[in-house]
Design a protein around this motif. Structure first.
Motif, PDB file in Angstrom:
ATOM      1  N   TYR A   1       1.116  -0.991  -0.167  1.00 12.08           N
ATOM      2  CA  TYR A   1       0.000   0.094  -0.126  1.00 12.08           C
ATOM      3  C   TYR A   1       1.225   1.241   0.006  1.00 12.08           C
ATOM      4  CZ  TYR A   1      -4.345  -2.790   1.224  1.00 12.08           C
ATOM      5  OH  TYR A   1      -5.049  -3.911   0.817  1.00 12.08           O
ATOM      6  N   ARG A   2       1.652   1.537   0.665  1.00 13.10           N
ATOM      7  CA  ARG A   2       3.001   2.030   1.374  1.00 13.10           C
ATOM      8  C   ARG A   2       3.716   2.803  -0.425  1.00 13.10           C
ATOM      9  NH1 ARG A   2       3.428   6.964   2.684  1.00 13.10           N
ATOM     10  NH2 ARG A   2       5.349   7.645   3.630  1.00 13.10           N
ATOM     11  N   PHE A   3       4.289   1.530  -0.837  1.00 14.90           N
ATOM     12  CA  PHE A   3       4.260   1.574  -2.525  1.00 14.90           C
ATOM     13  C   PHE A   3       3.586   2.045  -3.744  1.00 14.90           C
ATOM     14  CE2 PHE A   3       5.336  -0.339  -6.148  1.00 14.90           C
ATOM     15  CZ  PHE A   3       7.579   0.378  -6.850  1.00 14.90           C
ATOM     16  N   ILE A   4       2.497   1.433  -3.689  1.00  8.94           N
ATOM     17  CA  ILE A   4       1.700   2.877  -4.244  1.00  8.94           C
ATOM     18  C   ILE A   4       1.559   3.899  -4.333  1.00  8.94           C
ATOM     19  CG2 ILE A   4      -0.628   1.978  -5.525  1.00  8.94           C
ATOM     20  CD1 ILE A   4      -0.482  -0.785  -5.033  1.00  8.94           C
ATOM     21  N   ALA A   5       1.272   3.976  -2.321  1.00  8.95           N
ATOM     22  CA  ALA A   5       1.193   5.499  -2.350  1.00  8.95           C
ATOM     23  C   ALA A   5       2.127   6.215  -2.911  1.00  8.95           C
ATOM     24  CB  ALA A   5       1.021   6.083  -1.207  1.00  8.95           C
ATOM     25  N   LEU A   6       2.927   5.750  -2.388  1.00 11.80           N
ATOM     26  CA  LEU A   6       5.134   6.543  -3.468  1.00 11.80           C
ATOM     27  C   LEU A   6       5.080   6.959  -4.711  1.00 11.80           C
ATOM     28  CD1 LEU A   6       7.126   5.210  -0.954  1.00 11.80           C
ATOM     29  CD2 LEU A   6       5.980   7.662  -1.202  1.00 11.80           C
ATOM     30  N   VAL A   7       4.425   5.771  -4.805  1.00  9.49           N
ATOM     31  CA  VAL A   7       4.047   5.399  -6.597  1.00  9.49           C
ATOM     32  C   VAL A   7       3.158   6.805  -7.192  1.00  9.49           C
ATOM     33  CG1 VAL A   7       3.644   4.891  -9.277  1.00  9.49           C
ATOM     34  CG2 VAL A   7       5.030   3.406  -6.936  1.00  9.49           C
ATOM     35  N   LYS A   8       1.795   6.672  -6.989  1.00  8.08           N
ATOM     36  CA  LYS A   8       0.819   7.941  -7.043  1.00  8.08           C
ATOM     37  C   LYS A   8       1.630   9.250  -7.279  1.00  8.08           C
ATOM     38  CE  LYS A   8      -3.591   9.139  -6.611  1.00  8.08           C
ATOM     39  NZ  LYS A   8      -5.218   8.765  -6.038  1.00  8.08           N
ATOM     40  N   TYR A   9       1.786   9.317  -5.473  1.00  9.61           N
ATOM     41  CA  TYR A   9       2.951  10.525  -5.476  1.00  9.61           C
ATOM     42  C   TYR A   9       3.538  11.647  -6.218  1.00  9.61           C
ATOM     43  CZ  TYR A   9       5.299  14.326  -2.849  1.00  9.61           C
ATOM     44  OH  TYR A   9       5.540  16.059  -2.460  1.00  9.61           O
ATOM     45  N   ASN A  10       4.234  10.662  -6.742  1.00  5.18           N
ATOM     46  CA  ASN A  10       6.172  10.968  -8.046  1.00  5.18           C
ATOM     47  C   ASN A  10       5.166  10.974  -8.786  1.00  5.18           C
ATOM     48  OD1 ASN A  10       7.136  11.063  -6.242  1.00  5.18           O
ATOM     49  ND2 ASN A  10       8.289   8.346  -6.194  1.00  5.18           N
ATOM     50  N   MET A  11       3.910  10.511  -9.593  1.00  2.00           N
ATOM     51  CA  MET A  11       3.213  10.660 -10.215  1.00  2.00           C
ATOM     52  C   MET A  11       2.190  12.401 -11.042  1.00  2.00           C
ATOM     53  SD  MET A  11       1.394   6.929 -11.302  1.00  2.00           S
ATOM     54  CE  MET A  11       0.006   7.631 -12.614  1.00  2.00           C
TER      55      MET A  11
ATOM     56  N   GLU B   1       3.267  14.499  -8.008  1.00  2.00           N
ATOM     57  CA  GLU B   1       3.783  15.711  -8.642  1.00  2.00           C
ATOM     58  C   GLU B   1       4.801  15.853  -9.742  1.00  2.00           C
ATOM     59  OE1 GLU B   1       5.952  17.595  -6.067  1.00  2.00           O
ATOM     60  OE2 GLU B   1       3.933  16.702  -5.359  1.00  2.00           O
ATOM     61  N   GLN B   2       5.088  14.903 -11.202  1.00  2.00           N
ATOM     62  CA  GLN B   2       5.684  14.716 -12.211  1.00  2.00           C
ATOM     63  C   GLN B   2       4.886  16.153 -13.196  1.00  2.00           C
ATOM     64  OE1 GLN B   2       6.910  11.150 -13.621  1.00  2.00           O
ATOM     65  NE2 GLN B   2       8.548  10.733 -12.405  1.00  2.00           N
ATOM     66  N   GLU B   3       3.102  15.494 -13.160  1.00  2.00           N
ATOM     67  CA  GLU B   3       2.734  16.175 -14.023  1.00  2.00           C
ATOM     68  C   GLU B   3       2.319  18.220 -13.408  1.00  2.00           C
ATOM     69  OE1 GLU B   3      -1.153  13.789 -12.965  1.00  2.00           O
ATOM     70  OE2 GLU B   3      -0.554  12.241 -14.541  1.00  2.00           O
ATOM     71  N   ALA B   4       2.774  17.906 -12.354  1.00  2.00           N
ATOM     72  CA  ALA B   4       2.422  19.350 -11.659  1.00  2.00           C
ATOM     73  C   ALA B   4       3.629  20.055 -12.466  1.00  2.00           C
ATOM     74  CB  ALA B   4       2.324  19.736 -10.081  1.00  2.00           C
TER      75      ALA B   4
END
Length: 62
Positions: free
Chosen positions: A47-57, A59-62
């Motif tokens: 769950y934590r890994f998925i949350a970090l991946v989503k957060y990084n995605m 951040e890259q869009e912004a």
């Protein structure tokens, strides 16, 4: 004691598959573990890994 296929089947069925209280007890434990998996610390890593991946995605869009 005479040999019959019924007696052989009963012996095979009882000794190798063990459909008794012990079997039901083990099935209960396995079921309980599967129910608790989403709430354990082991699955928290995924769950934590998925949350970090989503957060990084995000951040890259912004």
């Amino acid at each position: 004691m005479t040999f019959t296929y019924k007696s052989l089947w009963r012996k095979f069925y009882c000794y190798y598959y063990c459909f008794d209280d012990c079997f039901l007890y083990r099935c209960g434990w396995v079921f309980a573990l599967f129910v608790m998996i989403p709430y354990s610390k082991f699955i928290h890593v995924f769950y934590r890994f998925i949350a970090l991946v989503k957060y990084n995605m995000d951040e890259q869009e912004a």
